[in-house]
Design a protein around this motif. Structure first.
Motif, PDB file in Angstrom:
ATOM      1  N   LYS A 231       0.854  -1.187   0.000  1.00  0.00           N
ATOM      2  CA  LYS A 231       0.000   0.000   0.000  1.00  0.00           C
ATOM      3  C   LYS A 231       0.882   1.227   0.000  1.00  0.00           C
ATOM      4  O   LYS A 231       1.861   1.303   0.738  1.00  0.00           O
ATOM      5  CB  LYS A 231      -0.922   0.021   1.222  1.00  0.00           C
ATOM      6  N   LEU A 232       0.543   2.183  -0.849  1.00  0.00           N
ATOM      7  CA  LEU A 232       1.232   3.453  -0.829  1.00  0.00           C
ATOM      8  C   LEU A 232       0.901   4.142   0.493  1.00  0.00           C
ATOM      9  O   LEU A 232      -0.205   4.016   1.005  1.00  0.00           O
ATOM     10  CB  LEU A 232       0.761   4.312  -2.006  1.00  0.00           C
ATOM     11  N   ALA A 233       1.863   4.856   1.032  1.00  0.00           N
ATOM     12  CA  ALA A 233       1.656   5.491   2.337  1.00  0.00           C
ATOM     13  C   ALA A 233       0.791   6.735   2.182  1.00  0.00           C
ATOM     14  O   ALA A 233       1.272   7.868   2.233  1.00  0.00           O
ATOM     15  CB  ALA A 233       3.001   5.844   2.963  1.00  0.00           C
ATOM     16  N   ASP A 234      -0.504   6.533   1.959  1.00  0.00           N
ATOM     17  CA  ASP A 234      -1.445   7.638   1.829  1.00  0.00           C
ATOM     18  C   ASP A 234      -1.714   8.264   3.203  1.00  0.00           C
ATOM     19  O   ASP A 234      -1.673   7.553   4.220  1.00  0.00           O
ATOM     20  CB  ASP A 234      -2.773   7.158   1.245  1.00  0.00           C
TER      21      ASP A 234
ATOM     22  N   THR B 274      -4.216   6.247   5.231  1.00  0.00           N
ATOM     23  CA  THR B 274      -3.983   4.824   5.492  1.00  0.00           C
ATOM     24  C   THR B 274      -4.042   4.529   6.993  1.00  0.00           C
ATOM     25  O   THR B 274      -3.297   5.133   7.788  1.00  0.00           O
ATOM     26  CB  THR B 274      -2.607   4.384   4.947  1.00  0.00           C
ATOM     27  N   VAL B 275      -4.941   3.632   7.406  1.00  0.00           N
ATOM     28  CA  VAL B 275      -5.072   3.252   8.821  1.00  0.00           C
ATOM     29  C   VAL B 275      -4.120   2.094   9.100  1.00  0.00           C
ATOM     30  O   VAL B 275      -4.167   1.058   8.434  1.00  0.00           O
ATOM     31  CB  VAL B 275      -6.524   2.827   9.142  1.00  0.00           C
ATOM     32  N   LEU B 276      -3.262   2.281  10.058  1.00  0.00           N
ATOM     33  CA  LEU B 276      -2.246   1.267  10.363  1.00  0.00           C
ATOM     34  C   LEU B 276      -2.829   0.157  11.234  1.00  0.00           C
ATOM     35  O   LEU B 276      -3.614   0.423  12.151  1.00  0.00           O
ATOM     36  CB  LEU B 276      -1.052   1.915  11.058  1.00  0.00           C
ATOM     37  N   GLN B 277      -2.436  -1.079  10.922  1.00  0.00           N
ATOM     38  CA  GLN B 277      -2.955  -2.248  11.619  1.00  0.00           C
ATOM     39  C   GLN B 277      -1.811  -3.038  12.248  1.00  0.00           C
ATOM     40  O   GLN B 277      -0.643  -2.854  11.902  1.00  0.00           O
ATOM     41  CB  GLN B 277      -3.717  -3.155  10.640  1.00  0.00           C
TER      42      GLN B 277
END
Length: 620
Positions: free
Chosen positions: A276-279, A282-285
């Motif tokens: 995933k591109l670091a948008d 982006t919600v980190l899991q």
């Protein structure tokens, strides 16, 4: 009969001439047979539904997947270790390995399996692939002579013997003949391939596009030298936060390039890695791995503040085989050069809106000989700047359409196609082994063509290709049409009586000179006919003639039948006499005359040796 022979001769002339594409020549021959009503439409089109043709389509897909997943490169690296830097050792290894596999797997399957491996081997050894690919095809046919199941003509003569009341041949009755074939072939091909094939295909096609490779870009901008991996563990303070909430660039001067997420679903076999591109959103899991660039001390501080696990102390571009290197499965990088008239001149990187408009990040700026990699958000863009951008491959391709402000260097989508999906290599290996097992073991009630189709479909479904279109692109349609259009020619020759007339005339003339001359006549008649029609069809046609000829002069039919299967299988002077010859034609960039230069001498020498050896192995 005369019309059929004229069409065959004209086809051969155009094949040799090489000015018209071989698949077009084959189609013209097919249409001529239809126009003169030698074949019905059903008979003429039967080649396109032939199991050999369908198998070739499937094998192109399987071979493409082996290459796309990097499995070919892994296998070739092990072979390369054995060969070292010696071209001679590499050539001998390819011949021996291919022959050994060809003894148990169909020659078409062997070539499809080995072709991507050999291409990868040649590239790794800085050797022209064309030097090895034609010998690869020939070695698969030679290896097929070592066992009963190695090639269809072997089964044809077995059937002819048992039908006439003779005891059947054992599985390894062919082994001495096969060993001699491999030895003779290797000795003859060693000088011939060096003389005639070494210069093939060196036309600089690899350098057509002006862009740099992905590895060159990573090294030039030093992306790997300050790249670190951080894992979001269970008690991490990042869990559930978005990247924009972290404000990592302002607080720590760091840049998150990528978030790599293992697929936790039950369909792990179908998809194993998500990039995933670091948008900003982006919600980190939990278990996410962040690829972060920046100063090592700041990286350590960031990891301590948010309770992240550091997976490596330091990464360099030399560590290209390790898990902490940059990969480009779903996201990629490319350079864009700003035009002097660009509307972006004097704007800051943040103000230019690359992330908002195109969803790409700017990782670096090349300004003359200077590389800017830190704190880029407020850096103003100058005329002539080259920006290194990162995004999904589709978003990078979109940049190419905005040619008023910049020009994308190179061919990003072509580079994306070269990226190996190496995390899928184990999956491809399992599918390949299953395919070979289904082909080899009789107790598995699956036809070879079915095994190949299953393998091809599985390669696509399990994600060994980037998409279905990538799988279709691996199929060489020129070879498919060539074989499919030429297969009905054997039916036309048989239907008009041309085959029987030619073979009977040659055999009857030589019968009075003794069994050796008669056997030689049968061998070279079979060899000549196989240059124009399939080896299986030739064996079916000549096996009963060989049996009858031997019976008439009162000698054992075994050497005569072996002459038929050898003549049919050891045909190297034509690209369409056997499927392996056709399979390597596009990859080796061979012309019809290359097969004549290399294959014809080999075919003649092999014939002479076999005519002398067969009576010693199987007395009259």
């Amino acid at each position: 009969m005369l019309i059929t022979i004229i069409i065959l001769v004209l086809s051969a002339v155009f094949f040799v001439n090489g000015k018209i594409r071989s698949d077009l020549v084959a189609l013209c021959a097919l249409v001529a047979l239809l126009i003169f009503q030698i074949l019905t439409p059903d008979e003429a089109l039967s080649g396109f539904s032939n199991s050999v043709v369908i198998m070739m389509v499937g094998l192109f897909v399987v071979g493409g997947a082996i290459f796309q997943t990097g499995l070919a490169k892994m296998i070739s690296s092990h072979i390369l270790k054995l060969a070292g830097k010696s071209e001679l050792k590499l050539f001998l290894l390819v011949m021996l390995v291919t022959s050994a596999i060809g003894a148990f797997v169909s020659n078409t399957g062997t070539v499809a399996l080995m072709l991507p491996i050999v291409v990868s081997l040649a590239v790794s050894a800085n050797m022209n692939p064309s030097r090895l690919l034609m010998p690869l095809a020939f070695a698969s046919s030679m290896g097929g002579m070592m066992t009963l199941i190695g090639t269809p003509p072997n089964l044809v003569i077995q059937n002819a013997l048992t039908s006439a009341g003779f005891p059947p041949l054992s599985f390894f009755s062919f082994f001495p003949v096969g060993i001699i074939c491999v030895a003779v072939g290797t000795l003859v091909l060693l000088p011939l391939s060096k003389w005639f094939l070494s210069k093939r295909g060196k036309n600089g096609e690899d350098n057509v596009h002006s862009g740099k490779s992905l590895k060159q870009l990573v090294k030039e901008y030093g992306l790997s030298s300050n790249l670190f991996r951080l894992r979001v563990v269970g008690d991490s303070r990042l869990h559930g936060k978005t990247i924009i909430e972290l404000d990592i660039r302002r607080k720590y001067g760091l840049n998150i390039l990528e978030v790599r997420r293992g697929d936790m679903s039950q369909h792990r076999f179908l998809k194993t890695i998500t990039q995933k591109l670091a948008d900003p959103g982006t919600v980190l899991q939990k278990e996410d791995i962040l690829y972060v660039t920046g100063d090592f001390e700041k990286i350590k501080l960031f990891a301590e503040d948010y309770l992240l696990e550091m997976l490596d102390e330091h990464t360099t571009e030399e560590a290209k085989n390790s898990a902490n290197s940059l990969d480009f499965y779903d996201i990629g990088i490319a350079e864009i050069v700003l035009m002097p008239s660009s509307n972006l001149i004097n704007l800051t990187i943040k103000g230019a809106g690359f992330r908002d408009k195109f969803n790409v990040n700017v990782l670096g700026i090349r300004r003359k000989k200077e590389y800017l990699l830190q704190d880029l958000g407020n850096e103003r863009i100058h005329s002539g700047d080259v920006l290194l951008v990162q995004g999904t491959w589709n978003n990078i391709a979109r940049l190419s359409k905005e040619d008023a402000d910049w020009v994308v260097l190179g061919q990003p989508l072509a580079e994306a196609a070269k990226v190996t999906l190496d995390y899928k290599a184990p999956v491809a290996a399992v599918i390949m082994v299953l395919m070979v097992a289904m082909m080899v073991f009789d107790f598995i009630p699956v036809a070879p063509v079915t095994a190949v189709m299953i393998a091809g479909i599985l390669m696509v479904l399990t994600g060994c290709f980037r998409n279905v279109e990538a799988a279709y692109k691996t199929i060489n349609w020129e070879s498919i049409v060539l074989i499919a259009a030429m297969l009905p020619m054997s039916l036309a020759l048989e239907k008009t009586g041309a085959s029987e007339y030619i073979s009977n005339s040659l055999v009857s003339e030589l019968g009075t000179y003794g069994p050796l001359a008669l056997m030689a006549g049968i061998y070279f008649t079979t060899s000549l006919m196989t240059m124009f029609i399939s080896n299986t069809a030739t064996a079916v046609l000549l096996a009963p003639i060989a049996m009858q000829s031997a019976t008439q002069i009162g000698v054992s039919p075994v050497p005569f039948l072996f002459a038929v299967t050898l003549g049919a299988s050891m045909c190297f002077a034509s690209p369409f006499s056997t499927p392996p010859n056709a399979l390597v034609m596009p990859a080796g960039q061979y012309a019809f005359m290359d097969y004549v230069k290399v294959g014809l001498p080999l075919q003649i020498i092999m014939g002479i040796v076999m005519v002398l050896v067969l009576p010693l192995l199987f007395p009259f």
